[in-house]
Scaffold this active site. Structure first.
Site, mmCIF file in Angstrom:
data_model
loop_
_atom_site.group_PDB
_atom_site.id
_atom_site.type_symbol
_atom_site.label_atom_id
_atom_site.label_comp_id
_atom_site.label_asym_id
_atom_site.label_seq_id
_atom_site.Cartn_x
_atom_site.Cartn_y
_atom_site.Cartn_z
ATOM 1 N N ASP A 1 19.622 59.631 75.264
ATOM 2 C CA ASP A 1 18.697 58.339 75.379
ATOM 3 C C ASP A 1 17.701 58.603 74.380
ATOM 4 O OD1 ASP A 1 18.604 56.110 77.992
ATOM 5 O OD2 ASP A 1 16.851 56.290 76.513
ATOM 6 N N ASP B 1 19.614 58.323 69.294
ATOM 7 C CA ASP B 1 19.616 56.895 68.919
ATOM 8 C C ASP B 1 21.394 56.782 68.637
ATOM 9 O OD1 ASP B 1 19.983 54.521 67.702
ATOM 10 O OD2 ASP B 1 18.285 54.655 66.645
ATOM 11 N N VAL B 2 21.938 56.286 69.751
ATOM 12 C CA VAL B 2 23.357 56.257 69.641
ATOM 13 C C VAL B 2 23.968 55.494 68.461
ATOM 14 C CG1 VAL B 2 23.796 56.365 72.209
ATOM 15 C CG2 VAL B 2 23.434 54.190 71.254
ATOM 16 N N TYR C 1 24.685 39.463 71.964
ATOM 17 C CA TYR C 1 24.978 40.381 72.875
ATOM 18 C C TYR C 1 26.519 40.166 73.491
ATOM 19 C CZ TYR C 1 24.628 42.448 77.850
ATOM 20 O OH TYR C 1 24.844 43.299 78.900
ATOM 21 N N LYS D 1 29.728 42.831 73.574
ATOM 22 C CA LYS D 1 30.338 43.021 74.958
ATOM 23 C C LYS D 1 32.113 42.603 75.003
ATOM 24 C CE LYS D 1 26.788 45.058 76.491
ATOM 25 N NZ LYS D 1 26.867 46.439 76.907
ATOM 26 N N THR E 1 17.513 45.706 87.204
ATOM 27 C CA THR E 1 17.309 46.778 86.255
ATOM 28 C C THR E 1 15.917 46.208 85.379
ATOM 29 O OG1 THR E 1 18.718 46.305 84.338
ATOM 30 C CG2 THR E 1 19.386 47.820 86.127
HETATM 31 N N1 LIG Z 1 21.435 44.868 83.985
HETATM 32 C C1 LIG Z 1 22.180 43.977 84.129
HETATM 33 O O1 LIG Z 1 22.383 43.030 84.509
HETATM 34 C C2 LIG Z 1 23.666 44.168 83.242
HETATM 35 C C3 LIG Z 1 24.752 43.471 83.428
HETATM 36 C C4 LIG Z 1 25.878 43.448 82.656
HETATM 37 C C5 LIG Z 1 25.894 44.737 81.772
HETATM 38 N N2 LIG Z 1 24.994 45.512 81.775
HETATM 39 C C6 LIG Z 1 24.928 46.653 80.623
HETATM 40 O O2 LIG Z 1 24.707 47.729 81.390
HETATM 41 C C7 LIG Z 1 24.272 48.985 80.440
HETATM 42 C C8 LIG Z 1 22.905 49.368 81.053
HETATM 43 O O3 LIG Z 1 22.190 48.130 81.289
HETATM 44 P P1 LIG Z 1 20.531 48.312 81.926
HETATM 45 O O4 LIG Z 1 20.379 47.053 82.556
HETATM 46 O O5 LIG Z 1 20.623 49.725 82.876
HETATM 47 O O6 LIG Z 1 19.765 48.439 80.776
HETATM 48 P P2 LIG Z 1 18.356 49.259 80.731
HETATM 49 O O7 LIG Z 1 17.700 48.324 79.767
HETATM 50 O O8 LIG Z 1 17.691 49.360 81.942
HETATM 51 O O9 LIG Z 1 18.537 50.591 80.115
HETATM 52 C C9 LIG Z 1 19.198 50.912 78.845
HETATM 53 C C10 LIG Z 1 18.782 52.262 78.416
HETATM 54 O O10 LIG Z 1 19.394 52.416 77.248
HETATM 55 C C11 LIG Z 1 18.468 53.237 76.301
HETATM 56 N N3 LIG Z 1 18.646 52.630 74.917
HETATM 57 C C12 LIG Z 1 18.570 51.489 74.200
HETATM 58 N N4 LIG Z 1 18.830 51.524 73.020
HETATM 59 C C13 LIG Z 1 19.332 52.904 72.722
HETATM 60 C C14 LIG Z 1 19.858 53.861 71.642
HETATM 61 N N5 LIG Z 1 19.885 53.248 70.662
HETATM 62 N N6 LIG Z 1 20.044 55.012 71.926
HETATM 63 C C15 LIG Z 1 20.232 55.597 73.224
HETATM 64 N N7 LIG Z 1 19.712 55.000 74.102
HETATM 65 C C16 LIG Z 1 19.193 53.697 74.035
HETATM 66 C C17 LIG Z 1 17.225 52.706 76.934
HETATM 67 O O11 LIG Z 1 16.217 53.851 76.457
HETATM 68 C C18 LIG Z 1 17.190 52.700 78.316
HETATM 69 O O12 LIG Z 1 17.091 54.058 78.842
HETATM 70 C C19 LIG Z 1 24.111 47.961 79.117
HETATM 71 O O13 LIG Z 1 24.922 48.342 78.532
HETATM 72 C C20 LIG Z 1 23.937 46.640 79.535
HETATM 73 O O14 LIG Z 1 24.480 45.667 78.471
HETATM 74 C C21 LIG Z 1 23.661 45.347 82.338
#
Ligand SMILES: NC(=O)c1ccc[n+]([C@@H]2O[C@H](COP(=O)([O-])OP(=O)(O)OC[C@H]3O[C@@H](n4cnc5c(N)ncnc54)[C@H](O)[C@@H]3O)[C@@H](O)[C@H]2O)c1
Length: 258
Positions: free
Chosen positions: A44, A70-71, A162, A166, A197
């Site tokens: 992360d 950074d992915v 977004y 996806k 989240t």
């Molecule tokens: N929360 C929702 O409602 C929801 C719904 C559908 C899908 N998702 C997907 O689930 C996944 C997680 O979502 P979340 O809500 O936990 O997000 P979040 O924003 O709470 O956490 C995302 C994490 O990714 C890290 N991150 C961001 N950019 C990065 C990078 N370039 N390299 C490495 N790490 C990086 C951040 O530091 C953070 O720890 C995401 O792919 C999101 O699209 C979330």
């Protein structure tokens, strides 16, 4: 964090690299995987929070490590994979959960930089981590799970970039599933609905408002909890899903059923 008393063994012997696991869904997956016996490596951008997750997992008897990553950067993705293999001896499991929070605006108001960052992190990040992990997953006959979204199937106003990333992840996973079926690597996506989240807190101002506005969009009448997604991720990474590849596991509270 799951309770220590009900430790499981569904992922015993697995070594999992999880991107975006400092927070939210990725963090819940790291904690649930460790609880089920996997060694986990958190990759992360947020190093300080990653370290606190590692400490938490270790305090609960699990095995964990973290690497700043950074992915969207090939070198970082490659280093994260090597770090997992060096730390725990092999790599069996990859989860791509990192995603950037993009401005919620229509396309003519979205800057090219914000568009590109969404593609680079959400999509290219999953390509890169998969690319460097696959040689190791061939050896372990492992799994890749990419965290997509219900927004891979339906769209939401102001979130075209977004949604595009996806939708592309679902197709990326299907393609990789075909390419590596013979090698014994299973590749799936997991698509959450609205989950409580920081991402939703940012989008709606706070989680209480997110719950009030976004919760009723789900037939179950609420947002999901990160651990409800983590349990699905355990299924996809475990031997409970050995006949599953190229699939999208929807855990969306019925969002797409209306
Ligand atoms: N929360 C929702 O409602 C929801 C719904 C559908 C899908 N998702 C997907 O689930 C996944 C997680 O979502 P979340 O809500 O936990 O997000 P979040 O924003 O709470 O956490 C995302 C994490 O990714 C890290 N991150 C961001 N950019 C990065 C990078 N370039 N390299 C490495 N790490 C990086 C951040 O530091 C953070 O720890 C995401 O792919 C999101 O699209 C979330």
């Amino acid at each position: 964090m799951p309770q220590a008393a009900d430790h499981g063994d569904k992922l015993s012997g697995k070594v999992a690299l999880i991107t975006g696991a400092a927070n939210g869904i990725g963090r819940a997956i790291a904690e649930r995987f460790a609880h089920e016996g996997a060694s986990v490596v958190i990759a992360d951008l947020d190093n300080q929070t990653s370290q606190s997750v590692v400490t938490h997992i270790r305090e609960n008897g699990g095995r964990a490590d973290a690497i700043t990553c950074d992915v969207s950067q090939a070198h970082d993705a490659e280093r994260a994979v090597e770090h997992a293999v060096t730390s725990f001896g092999c790599l069996t499991t990859v989860v791509g959960s990192a995603a950037v929070f993009s401005p919620v605006v229509p396309i003519d108001e979205l800057s090219e930089a914000d568009w590109q960052r969404a593609i680079d992190v959400n999509l290219t990040g999953c390509f890169l981590i998969s690319k460097y992990a696959i040689p190791h997953l061939k050896t372990s006959r492992g799994t890749i799970t990419l965290i997509a979204s219900q927004m891979a199937q339906v769209a939401n106003a102001g979130q075209s970039a977004y949604c595009a990333t996806k939708g592309a992840l679902v197709q990326l996973a299907k393609g990789m599933a075909l390419d590596y079926a013979d090698a014994g690597i299973r590749v799936n996506t997991l698509s959450p609905g609205g989950i409580a989240t920081d991402r939703l807190a940012k989008r709606f101002g706070d989680l209480e408002r997110a719950q009030r506005i976004w919760g009723p969009k789900h037939p179950l009448g609420r947002l999901g909890e990160p651990d409800e997604i983590a349990r699905g991720a355990v299924f996809l990474a475990s031997d409970d899903s050995t006949f599953m590849t190229g699939a999208d596991l929807l855990i969306d509270g019925g969002y797409t059923a209306w």
